[in-house]
Design a protein around this motif. Structure first.
Motif, mmCIF file in Angstrom:
data_model
loop_
_atom_site.group_PDB
_atom_site.id
_atom_site.type_symbol
_atom_site.label_atom_id
_atom_site.label_comp_id
_atom_site.label_asym_id
_atom_site.label_seq_id
_atom_site.Cartn_x
_atom_site.Cartn_y
_atom_site.Cartn_z
ATOM 1 N N GLY A 1 -20.098 -19.890 -67.264
ATOM 2 C CA GLY A 1 -19.621 -19.707 -65.901
ATOM 3 C C GLY A 1 -20.472 -18.755 -65.067
ATOM 4 O O GLY A 1 -20.914 -19.117 -63.971
ATOM 5 N N PRO A 2 -20.739 -17.522 -65.530
ATOM 6 C CA PRO A 2 -21.550 -16.608 -64.721
ATOM 7 C C PRO A 2 -22.969 -17.125 -64.460
ATOM 8 O O PRO A 2 -23.524 -16.909 -63.381
ATOM 9 N N VAL A 3 -23.537 -17.826 -65.453
ATOM 10 C CA VAL A 3 -24.899 -18.349 -65.300
ATOM 11 C C VAL A 3 -24.928 -19.452 -64.241
ATOM 12 O O VAL A 3 -25.738 -19.415 -63.302
ATOM 13 N N PHE A 4 -24.049 -20.437 -64.395
ATOM 14 C CA PHE A 4 -24.033 -21.536 -63.442
ATOM 15 C C PHE A 4 -23.554 -21.073 -62.064
ATOM 16 O O PHE A 4 -24.006 -21.589 -61.042
ATOM 17 N N GLY A 5 -22.624 -20.125 -62.043
ATOM 18 C CA GLY A 5 -22.182 -19.597 -60.753
ATOM 19 C C GLY A 5 -23.332 -18.951 -59.999
ATOM 20 O O GLY A 5 -23.513 -19.179 -58.803
ATOM 21 N N ALA A 6 -24.141 -18.146 -60.716
ATOM 22 C CA ALA A 6 -25.278 -17.486 -60.083
ATOM 23 C C ALA A 6 -26.339 -18.493 -59.652
ATOM 24 O O ALA A 6 -26.889 -18.404 -58.553
ATOM 25 N N LEU A 7 -26.648 -19.459 -60.517
ATOM 26 C CA LEU A 7 -27.636 -20.479 -60.166
ATOM 27 C C LEU A 7 -27.180 -21.314 -58.980
ATOM 28 O O LEU A 7 -27.978 -21.675 -58.115
ATOM 29 N N SER A 8 -25.896 -21.613 -58.941
ATOM 30 C CA SER A 8 -25.355 -22.414 -57.842
ATOM 31 C C SER A 8 -25.510 -21.697 -56.511
ATOM 32 O O SER A 8 -25.975 -22.283 -55.522
ATOM 33 N N LEU A 9 -25.128 -20.427 -56.481
ATOM 34 C CA LEU A 9 -25.231 -19.690 -55.226
ATOM 35 C C LEU A 9 -26.685 -19.479 -54.827
ATOM 36 O O LEU A 9 -27.029 -19.599 -53.642
ATOM 37 N N TRP A 10 -27.549 -19.149 -55.804
ATOM 38 C CA TRP A 10 -28.964 -18.968 -55.458
ATOM 39 C C TRP A 10 -29.557 -20.263 -54.915
ATOM 40 O O TRP A 10 -30.268 -20.259 -53.909
ATOM 41 N N SER A 11 -29.276 -21.387 -55.572
ATOM 42 C CA SER A 11 -29.862 -22.660 -55.138
ATOM 43 C C SER A 11 -29.339 -23.086 -53.778
ATOM 44 O O SER A 11 -30.010 -23.832 -53.053
ATOM 45 N N ALA A 12 -28.148 -22.602 -53.401
ATOM 46 C CA ALA A 12 -27.594 -22.909 -52.077
ATOM 47 C C ALA A 12 -28.034 -21.889 -51.032
ATOM 48 O O ALA A 12 -27.633 -21.986 -49.862
ATOM 49 N N GLY A 13 -28.861 -20.898 -51.442
ATOM 50 C CA GLY A 13 -29.326 -19.900 -50.496
ATOM 51 C C GLY A 13 -28.272 -18.893 -50.100
ATOM 52 O O GLY A 13 -28.337 -18.295 -49.025
ATOM 53 N N ARG A 14 -27.296 -18.662 -50.994
ATOM 54 C CA ARG A 14 -26.214 -17.726 -50.691
ATOM 55 C C ARG A 14 -26.316 -16.499 -51.577
ATOM 56 O O ARG A 14 -26.884 -16.552 -52.675
ATOM 57 N N PRO A 15 -25.760 -15.346 -51.151
ATOM 58 C CA PRO A 15 -25.794 -14.129 -51.981
ATOM 59 C C PRO A 15 -25.070 -14.354 -53.301
ATOM 60 O O PRO A 15 -24.135 -15.156 -53.397
ATOM 61 N N LEU A 16 -25.495 -13.637 -54.333
ATOM 62 C CA LEU A 16 -24.936 -13.827 -55.666
ATOM 63 C C LEU A 16 -23.659 -13.024 -55.898
ATOM 64 O O LEU A 16 -23.069 -13.111 -56.974
ATOM 65 N N ASP A 17 -23.222 -12.262 -54.907
ATOM 66 C CA ASP A 17 -22.083 -11.367 -55.103
ATOM 67 C C ASP A 17 -20.819 -12.095 -55.550
ATOM 68 O O ASP A 17 -19.993 -11.528 -56.265
ATOM 69 N N HIS A 18 -20.675 -13.343 -55.113
ATOM 70 C CA HIS A 18 -19.431 -14.061 -55.395
ATOM 71 C C HIS A 18 -19.600 -15.117 -56.489
ATOM 72 O O HIS A 18 -18.816 -16.066 -56.568
ATOM 73 N N ALA A 19 -20.603 -14.945 -57.344
ATOM 74 C CA ALA A 19 -20.848 -15.943 -58.391
ATOM 75 C C ALA A 19 -19.641 -16.108 -59.311
ATOM 76 O O ALA A 19 -19.342 -17.215 -59.765
ATOM 77 N N ALA A 20 -18.929 -15.021 -59.566
ATOM 78 C CA ALA A 20 -17.766 -15.091 -60.459
ATOM 79 C C ALA A 20 -16.625 -15.886 -59.843
ATOM 80 O O ALA A 20 -15.690 -16.264 -60.555
ATOM 81 N N ARG A 21 -16.702 -16.150 -58.525
ATOM 82 C CA ARG A 21 -15.635 -16.910 -57.860
ATOM 83 C C ARG A 21 -16.092 -18.327 -57.525
ATOM 84 O O ARG A 21 -15.565 -18.944 -56.580
ATOM 85 N N HIS A 22 -17.050 -18.845 -58.276
ATOM 86 C CA HIS A 22 -17.468 -20.233 -58.079
ATOM 87 C C HIS A 22 -16.245 -21.141 -58.200
ATOM 88 O O HIS A 22 -15.396 -20.954 -59.092
ATOM 89 N N PRO A 23 -16.082 -22.144 -57.323
ATOM 90 C CA PRO A 23 -14.863 -22.958 -57.330
ATOM 91 C C PRO A 23 -14.590 -23.673 -58.641
ATOM 92 O O PRO A 23 -13.433 -23.968 -58.956
#
Length: 280
Positions: A195-217
């Motif tokens: 979860g934390p890995v994919f959440g961070a990759l998802s936000l980075w690839s979307a050009g968004r800050p990584l602060d909310h990676a733990a709240r990936h939908p």
């Protein structure tokens, strides 16, 4: 254009993460990005930090990272050219300790400890496998899925039995599990912990800050029920097999995040540099 049968938002998410993995997974790319994590440098300065790479190998690698928008070439004059990370490249670096932490916790420990960068490279090797991201996305969303149903979502335009090779690979890697032939597939404990890995990759690839990676939908949601044990994957075959169930208490990583970004190459990294990335 959709690449899977996932809902549009998830399909776009998988496509972005898959593209990001394809950019950063090729051998040496992460080490080059870390070497570039300084003020702009001349080519010779970068090459001196990567002595295990020949000039013929380094130059096309840097060019590909520039083409991907992670690095940039600045021509000050005909004889003065420097290279450095773009803002996009620098924003990627905080994802690396997340990958290393996941590997430290969930990949089997080899007889000789791995450096932090090798932990990252091993994680990337698993996640960049063919159709891995899409399969893991579906299993996280649906909890349990048969092979045929999984194939209809992951490869909607392909023959359904083509799902078996990537599925078997993910089982060998310890990210997916099943009770046997004909039984549904689900994420292993290690797969669910991505979860934390994919959440961070998802936000980075979307050009968004990584602060909310733990709240990936999707990947920010806990999986109901007890965690499922799974065999661990390692890039080095251990002399003594790891126990089926961990018996040692949780421990802190044997590395510090600053090791990844140190301007000097740590001794434990130097000891393994010639061996490169993940190996089975």
């Amino acid at each position: 254009m959709a690449i899977t049968g996932l809902p549009p938002a998830d399909d776009a998410d998988v496509a972005r993460v898959t593209e990001a993995l394809q950019m950063i997974t090729p051998r040496w790319n992460m080490r080059i990005l870390l070497a570039l994590n300084q003020p702009p440098q001349r080519y010779t300065e970068i090459a001196a930090k990567l002595p295990y790479l020949q000039s013929g190998q380094l130059h096309p690698k840097i060019r590909s990272l520039c083409d991907a928008g992670l690095a940039e070439r600045t021509e000050h004059s005909a004889r003065h050219v420097t290279y450095g990370l773009t803002i996009r490249g620098r924003q990627l670096l905080p994802v690396l300790p997340v990958m290393a932490a996941w590997a430290e916790e969930h990949l089997e420990k080899p007889e000789q400890p791995l450096s932090v960068i090798e932990q990252v490279e091993d994680s990337l090797t698993l996640l960049a496998r063919r159709q891995a991201a899409a399969i893991l996305w579906v299993l996280k969303s649906r909890q349990e899925v048969t092979a045929r149903a999984l194939a209809r979502i992951v490869i909607p335009d392909g023959y359904w039995t083509n799902i078996y090779p990537p599925l078997r690979q993910l089982i060998d890697d310890g990210l997916v599990m099943t009770a046997g032939n004909g039984q549904p597939y689900r994420l292993s404990r290690a797969g669910d912990a991505l979860g934390p890995v994919f959440g961070a990759l998802s936000l980075w690839s979307a050009g968004r800050p990584l602060d909310h990676a733990a709240r990936h939908p999707l990947w920010g949601r806990p999986t109901p029920g007890p965690a499922s044990p799974a065999p661990a994957w390692t890039s080095h075959q251990p002399t003594i097999p790891a126990p089926a169930v961990p018996t040692q208490p949780a421990r802190r990583p044997g590395w510090q995040p600053s090791e990844l970004f140190s301007h000097a190459i740590p001794a434990r990294v130097k000891a393994v540099l010639p061996t490169g990335g993940a190996r089975r």
